[in-house]
Design an enzyme around this catalytic site. Structure first.
Site, short mmCIF file in Angstrom:
data_model
loop_
_atom_site.label_atom_id
_atom_site.label_comp_id
_atom_site.label_asym_id
_atom_site.label_seq_id
_atom_site.Cartn_x
_atom_site.Cartn_y
_atom_site.Cartn_z
NE ARG A 36 -4.39 -1.45 1.67
CZ ARG A 36 -5.35 -1.82 2.49
NH1 ARG A 36 -5.20 -1.71 3.80
NH2 ARG A 36 -6.48 -2.30 2.02
CE LYS A 197 -22.69 -18.79 6.03
NZ LYS A 197 -22.92 -18.32 7.38
N GLY A 354 -11.59 -9.38 -1.07
CA GLY A 354 -10.76 -10.21 -0.18
C GLY A 354 -10.19 -11.49 -0.74
N GLY A 377 -13.85 -3.79 0.58
CA GLY A 377 -15.22 -3.31 0.78
C GLY A 377 -15.67 -2.30 -0.27
#
Ligand code: AMP
Length: 396
Positions: A36, A197, A354, A377
């Site tokens: 980063r 999921k 992720g 996110g």
């Protein structure tokens, strides 16, 4: 595209408040992954080359509006200095006299690093008073932290309304890639959505079926779709209470002209462990005492055919329980095919979120993708069709 870049904004002689994501992992006081920090270099160098004074604004960890000494950005100032090859002056606050004095002291080509923005209680509340204090320090705002753009915080959203604002080079690359994949893509577009999921990816699936031509559903969430269609999946991970939702998504896809691709054959095992005995069976034939842990070879071949007929691919989530061999086979094979088609210039491929980055790295395919987002996110919220406040503020 609606937002400005470093090319559109005057930087000469300006103090440039530059929001970056340098929230790097640390162990025993040392940075364990410099990625980063290394990635902010193009923006920093560009601002300096255009005669601007770089002042870095960033958060680190989650101090929740309090000063937590272990979460001081002071600990990574040396790492930033090493990566940039420039002197870094650290200021013990991100507003007020300490910040103003550090900026006044900086010589041309030196970089100022302000203390963790999340030490301020107003940061995560997007307090206009805090944003105003930050704005006093500079002339221009550059946001290079796409990964923080899904949060409306003082240093990401509030500040953008108070100063002339532009996207940094990293933000610009991310926005261009995302625009190419879902904004105005070359069609046909195929999306791959895998992972554990359905319940965590409802918004994602709901948005994609209205935007893409083909949707490949894999991983544990495919089991939920099989169950919804009356197919037994034995001991597999499946959300049996999500059947109605899964059927809704299928209906919405049909209405939108999006073709859904579910597994035709699957890899089943009695145990989820390395080297477990695994069989390939039709997706309709999972034994009652077994678990579906990966897509089978016929399914992979079908996915590759869809890739070959597409111009754009967007990918989130593995096709199987990829952490343990042999259940990584479908993810690896599909990723390698996407990488090859991208190398040949036949496919624009964008992936993120992720586990996806880890899975594509493991397949040795990540390097060939057109763009891999490490934004987590923010990438997922964008795939869900949500407006990212940090990006929207740059449009103003
Ligand atoms: P997600 O975070 O939703 O993208 O899910 C990623 C996780 O889904 C990984 O840890 C995979 O091991 C897991 N996963 C993928 N396919 C399956 C499957 N068939 N059964 C159980 N877990 C799976």
């Amino acid at each position: 595209m609606g937002w400005k870049t470093l090319d559109d904004i005057g930087l000469a002689g300006k103090v440039v408040l530059t929001r970056v994501d340098i929230n790097v992992p640390m162990e025993a006081g040392l940075v364990t992954d410099m990625t980063r920090i290394d990635k902010i270099r193009p923006t920093v160098e560009d601002i300096i080359a255009r005669g601007g004074q770089v002042v870095l604004l960033a958060h680190f960890d989650r101090p929740k509006g309090k000063v937590v000494p272990e979460m001081s950005l002071g600990h990574i100032a040396t790492a930033v200095e090493a990566s940039l090859g420039r002197k870094v002056i650290f200021a013990a606050d991100c507003i007020g006299a300490p910040a103003a004095e550090a900026i006044a002291k900086a010589q041309p080509g030196e970089v100022v690093l302000l203390e963790n923005t999340r030490f301020q209680p107003g940061e995560e509340k997007n307090d206009p008073a805090l944003a105003a204090e930050m704005a006093k320090l500079g002339d221009v705002f550059v946001n290079d932290a796409f990964s923080a753009a899904h949060r409306a915080h003082a240093s990401t959203e509030g500040l953008a309304h108070l100063l002339p604002a532009a996207a940094g080079r990293l933000m610009e690359a991310e926005l261009r890639a995302l625009e190419a994949a879902l904004g105005t893509p070359e069609r046909p577009v195929v999306a791959v959505v895998g992972g554990a999921k359905v319940s965590t990816k409802l918004d994602l699936l709901g948005n994609l079926v209205t935007k893409v031509d083909h949707l490949v559903i894999g991983g544990g969430m495919a089991n939920t779709f099989l169950v919804a269609q009356g197919i037994e999946v034995g001991k597999s991970l499946a959300e049996r209470d999500m059947s109605a939702t899964a059927l809704d998504i299928l209906a919405k896809a049909k209405a939108a002209g999006c073709t859904i691709h579910l597994p035709i054959d699957v890899v089943v095992a009695r145990e989820f462990k390395a080297g477990a005995d695994a069989d390939v069976v039709a997706a309709t034939d999972c034994p009652a005492d077994a678990m579906i842990l990966d897509a089978g070879p016929m399914t992979v071949a079908a996915i590759v055919r869809v890739f070959e007929g597409s111009k754009t691919l967007i990918w989130n989530g593995p096709l199987g329980a990829f952490e343990i061999a042999p259940f990584d086979a479908a993810t690896n094979a599909a990723a390698k095919s996407a990488a090859m088609l991208t190398r040949e210039g036949a496919l624009i491929s964008v992936a993120g979120g992720g586990d996806t980055v880890a899975a594509l790295n493991q397949a040795g395919a990540a390097g060939d993708f057109t763009f891999i987002s490490t934004a987590g996110g923010a990438f997922l919220e964008w795939m869900e069709g949500k407006e990212l406040p940090g990006v929207a503020a740059l449009m103003a």
